[in-house]
Enzyme design. Structure first.
Site, PDB file in Angstrom:
ATOM      1  N   ASN A  11       0.948  -1.341  -0.033  1.00  0.00           N
ATOM      2  CA  ASN A  11       0.046  -0.143  -0.054  1.00  0.00           C
ATOM      3  C   ASN A  11       0.870   1.199  -0.154  1.00  0.00           C
ATOM      4  O   ASN A  11       1.303   1.593   1.041  1.00  0.00           O
ATOM      5  CB  ASN A  11      -0.984   0.043   1.215  1.00  0.00           C
ATOM      6  N   TRP A  12       1.044   1.731  -1.153  1.00  0.00           N
ATOM      7  CA  TRP A  12       1.754   3.014  -1.260  1.00  0.00           C
ATOM      8  C   TRP A  12       1.155   4.289  -0.656  1.00  0.00           C
ATOM      9  O   TRP A  12       1.819   5.140  -0.449  1.00  0.00           O
ATOM     10  CB  TRP A  12       2.289   3.259  -2.609  1.00  0.00           C
ATOM     11  N   LYS A  13       0.003   4.179  -0.092  1.00  0.00           N
ATOM     12  CA  LYS A  13      -0.650   5.385   0.396  1.00  0.00           C
ATOM     13  C   LYS A  13      -0.382   6.522  -0.455  1.00  0.00           C
ATOM     14  O   LYS A  13      -0.280   6.477  -1.702  1.00  0.00           O
ATOM     15  CB  LYS A  13      -0.045   5.605   1.823  1.00  0.00           C
ATOM     16  N   HIS A  97      -9.473   1.075   5.169  1.00  0.00           N
ATOM     17  CA  HIS A  97      -8.089   1.376   5.902  1.00  0.00           C
ATOM     18  C   HIS A  97      -8.483   2.238   7.053  1.00  0.00           C
ATOM     19  O   HIS A  97      -9.263   3.205   7.063  1.00  0.00           O
ATOM     20  CB  HIS A  97      -7.231   1.928   4.771  1.00  0.00           C
ATOM     21  N   GLU A  99      -6.688   4.623   8.036  1.00  0.00           N
ATOM     22  CA  GLU A  99      -6.473   6.078   7.719  1.00  0.00           C
ATOM     23  C   GLU A  99      -7.600   6.638   6.958  1.00  0.00           C
ATOM     24  O   GLU A  99      -7.963   7.973   7.341  1.00  0.00           O
ATOM     25  CB  GLU A  99      -5.435   6.454   6.834  1.00  0.00           C
ATOM     26  N   GLU A 167      -5.102  -4.739  10.763  1.00  0.00           N
ATOM     27  CA  GLU A 167      -4.027  -3.877  10.877  1.00  0.00           C
ATOM     28  C   GLU A 167      -4.284  -2.880  12.127  1.00  0.00           C
ATOM     29  O   GLU A 167      -5.231  -2.199  12.170  1.00  0.00           O
ATOM     30  CB  GLU A 167      -4.119  -2.697   9.684  1.00  0.00           C
ATOM     31  N   GLY A 173       2.814   2.366  10.868  1.00  0.00           N
ATOM     32  CA  GLY A 173       3.720   3.434  10.729  1.00  0.00           C
ATOM     33  C   GLY A 173       4.548   3.736  11.926  1.00  0.00           C
ATOM     34  O   GLY A 173       5.269   4.693  11.777  1.00  0.00           O
ATOM     35  N   SER A 212       3.717  -2.190  10.253  1.00  0.00           N
ATOM     36  CA  SER A 212       5.036  -2.250  10.614  1.00  0.00           C
ATOM     37  C   SER A 212       5.739  -3.632  10.088  1.00  0.00           C
ATOM     38  O   SER A 212       6.602  -4.040  10.838  1.00  0.00           O
ATOM     39  CB  SER A 212       5.540  -1.948  11.843  1.00  0.00           C
ATOM     40  N   GLY A 233       3.102  -1.071   4.141  1.00  0.00           N
ATOM     41  CA  GLY A 233       2.955   0.242   3.864  1.00  0.00           C
ATOM     42  C   GLY A 233       4.506   0.728   3.563  1.00  0.00           C
ATOM     43  O   GLY A 233       4.892   0.549   2.492  1.00  0.00           O
ATOM     44  N   GLY A 234       5.119   1.184   4.397  1.00  0.00           N
ATOM     45  CA  GLY A 234       6.502   1.924   4.182  1.00  0.00           C
ATOM     46  C   GLY A 234       7.381   0.925   3.635  1.00  0.00           C
ATOM     47  O   GLY A 234       7.941   1.391   2.721  1.00  0.00           O
TER      48      GLY A 234
HETATM   49  P1  13P Z   1       3.219   0.348   7.559  1.00  0.00           P
HETATM   50  O1  13P Z   1       3.736  -0.994   7.101  1.00  0.00           O
HETATM   51  O2  13P Z   1       3.965   1.464   7.106  1.00  0.00           O
HETATM   52  O3  13P Z   1       3.318   0.330   9.156  1.00  0.00           O
HETATM   53  O4  13P Z   1       1.836   0.490   7.086  1.00  0.00           O
HETATM   54  C1  13P Z   1       0.821  -0.475   7.248  1.00  0.00           C
HETATM   55  C2  13P Z   1      -0.465  -0.184   6.492  1.00  0.00           C
HETATM   56  O5  13P Z   1      -1.125   0.724   6.858  1.00  0.00           O
HETATM   57  C3  13P Z   1      -0.832  -0.818   5.283  1.00  0.00           C
HETATM   58  O6  13P Z   1      -1.797  -0.529   4.721  1.00  0.00           O
END
Ligand code: 13P
Length: 249
Positions: A11-13, A97, A99, A167, A173, A212, A233-234
């Site tokens: 997920n590149w957000k 998600h 977020e 999640e 993050g 993470s 994510g990251g």
């Molecule tokens: P991180 O891997 O950066 O913690 O993000 C997880 C995430 O929200 C994937 O959707």
């Protein structure tokens, strides 16, 4: 029990410009050279979906959106319909998600409507659930997460391809992850709800873990009971890190 291939989705957000396509090309090249045991997907910002489809379409990497509107078309300035994601080259879409739940007040009912829209457009939804730190500290994790699963998955998904991503909000993050026991406890609880809702089909739905995930912890997490992949994510932004996770699956 049918065990589908695990799904490792990046997920590149809200990260990525045209130059980022090189990272996706590197992922596609590596997995085409050495096909992994897992399905692999990249979910870039909507602006990059069609260019990503041109860059890596036909490789082993699937492409997903990060959200969609429930309606098919209309006066919804700034929003993207599931049909538009599919038209641009996506085959999956992340929904609900944290977020979006936190930032846009998305409710379980709205997420379920979006999952229905994804199905209508032929997209495979990845429906996210997870507790906040306050909810975990109050001992409400299983109640919150199973409630989100029940409320966010419409009946129309019965027999259809979809996955659930657990999640924990506090692990996203932050570099923090739950203990392996905590992850497994939640995944097993989600599995029970899926079987209750979808019977035999619920036994095979992939339940991804997200929060993470990195090359150094992916292997131990992906081995856990009822963990059927990862939503990353990251660590999905750099090909080398993402490939490290894919290889662990
Ligand atoms: P991180 O891997 O950066 O913690 O993000 C997880 C995430 O929200 C994937 O959707």
């Amino acid at each position: 029990m049918t065990a589908p291939r695990p799904l490792i989705a990046g997920n590149w957000k809200m990260n990525g410009l045209a130059a980022s396509l090189d990272e996706a090309r590197a992922v596609a090249a590596a997995i085409d050279e050495r096909p992994p045991g897992a399905r692999v997907a990249i979910c870039p910002p909507a602006t990059l979906i069609s260019r990503l489809a041109e860059a890596i379409g036909g490789t082993g990497v699937e492409i997903g959106g990060q959200d969609c509107r429930a309606e098919q078309a209309g006066a919804f300035t700034g929003d993207v319909a599931a049909e538009m994601l599919a038209d641009a080259g996506a085959t999956l879409v992340i929904l609900g998600h944290s977020e979006r739940r936190a930032g846009y007040g998305e409710t379980d009912a709205l997420v379920a409507a979006k999952a229905g829209a994804a199905h209508r457009a032929g997209l495979e939804p990845i429906v996210c659930v997870g507790e906040t730190l306050a909810e975990r500290e109050a001992g409400r994790t299983l109640e919150i997460v199973t409630g989100q699963v029940r409320g966010s998955l419409p009946e129309i998904l019965a027999g259809k391809a979809f996955s659930v991503a657990y999640e924990p909000v506090w692990a996203i993050g932050t570099g923090l992850t739950p203990t392996l026991e905590q992850i497994e406890e939640v995944h097993v609880a989600i599995r029970a709800v899926l079987v209750e809702m979808f019977a035999e089909h619920g036994k095979g739905v992939a339940i991804l873990y997200g929060g993470s995930v990195k090359p150094s912890n992916a292997s131990e997490i992906l081995k856990l009971k009822d963990v059927g992949g990862a939503l990353v994510g990251g660590a999905s932004l750099k090909a080398a890190d993402f490939l490290g996770i894919i290889e662990a699956a």
